[in-house]
Design a protein around this motif. Sequence first.
Motif: not given
Length: 358
Positions: A148-151, A169-173
């Motif tokens: 959320r901080t990255a967002h 962003a962290t992509r869905w794995a």
Amino acid sequence: MAKPKVRALLTALGKDPRPVTHELLDELPEDKTLNYLRGLLMATGALPTRDQCLTNLERWINEKLATRTDLEDRRVLHGYAIWHHLRRLRQRVRAQQLTVDQDQNVRIHVNAAVQFLDDLAGRGTPLVACTQSDVDDFMAHRATYPQRTAHFVRWAVTHRHAHNLTAPATRWAGPSGPHDEDRRWDVARRLLHEDAAPTADRVAGLLLLLYAQHVNTIRHLTVDHVQRDGDTPKILLGDRPIVLPAPLDALVEELIASRRGHTLVDAPGTWLFPGRLPGQPLSSDQLVIRLGALDVNPRQDRATALFTLAAQVPAAILARMLGIHRSVAVQWQQASGGDWAAYAADVAARPVRNRPAT
């Protein structure tokens, strides 16, 4: 009436010369007693209906903004919380009620932004002067909600509140296993054919197991979502109704006929799964507990259902029928190995029915 908190609340309202309105109730301390009374007044028409969860979220955001002593930080947080999150949330829910997950998602994003701004302020660094090393150090050691901080960092850069920063962003794995299809069908058969459990719990479990519906979607279903096409009952989960097969159709009809409220007014309203708060559906927490008693694991069993359906049905159709976002349906189809070609070939091989002349 025998409870002290109820007597105190009603006495205070009785002594106030003003008419009872939402604004008057908003001045009182928020607790379960006040929420119940407000719900009762809305359910009986004494107060106009409003989404109290959304109202509470708006109030919480305003309180967060009021605590910011730095005017620039307050302006940035106002843009992020209200113009980005709250505006998009209102557009998404529209006439529907805010879900618990949606409420918590916004709160966590705002808290993450507040934590990052506080960290910068503690080191005497304004957001506009923040460097990549500041971001990396915070994300690695002090961030409670790194994603959320990255967002927030990406939003700040996009809106020129910060410069030359990156926070990928962290992509869905992909879906996490195991996907036990045999177990899913075993539980579904038991709910379809064994009548030991309450009808409402059986229907909720089957909607999750067979149609991959989220708990929050299930709890917000109303009798208007159940439609009839002649003698054929259907349920509207997306933008196209789905035929309810036997014996699920009979269970849904039984649920509509037998449902009842759990409050003083004893009126279920239009909810398929009425809750204990007047005019409100069953809470997500209670529904999860009741499904767990039936050996239904909402998160894992829904993932199994989505994984299976995505391998059999094209993403566009899956999105329209189940009411999920098209991009989500595409991701699940790719993860499950389903493809359009196999479906198109199957449709092409089906016998063509002669249509009656018009």
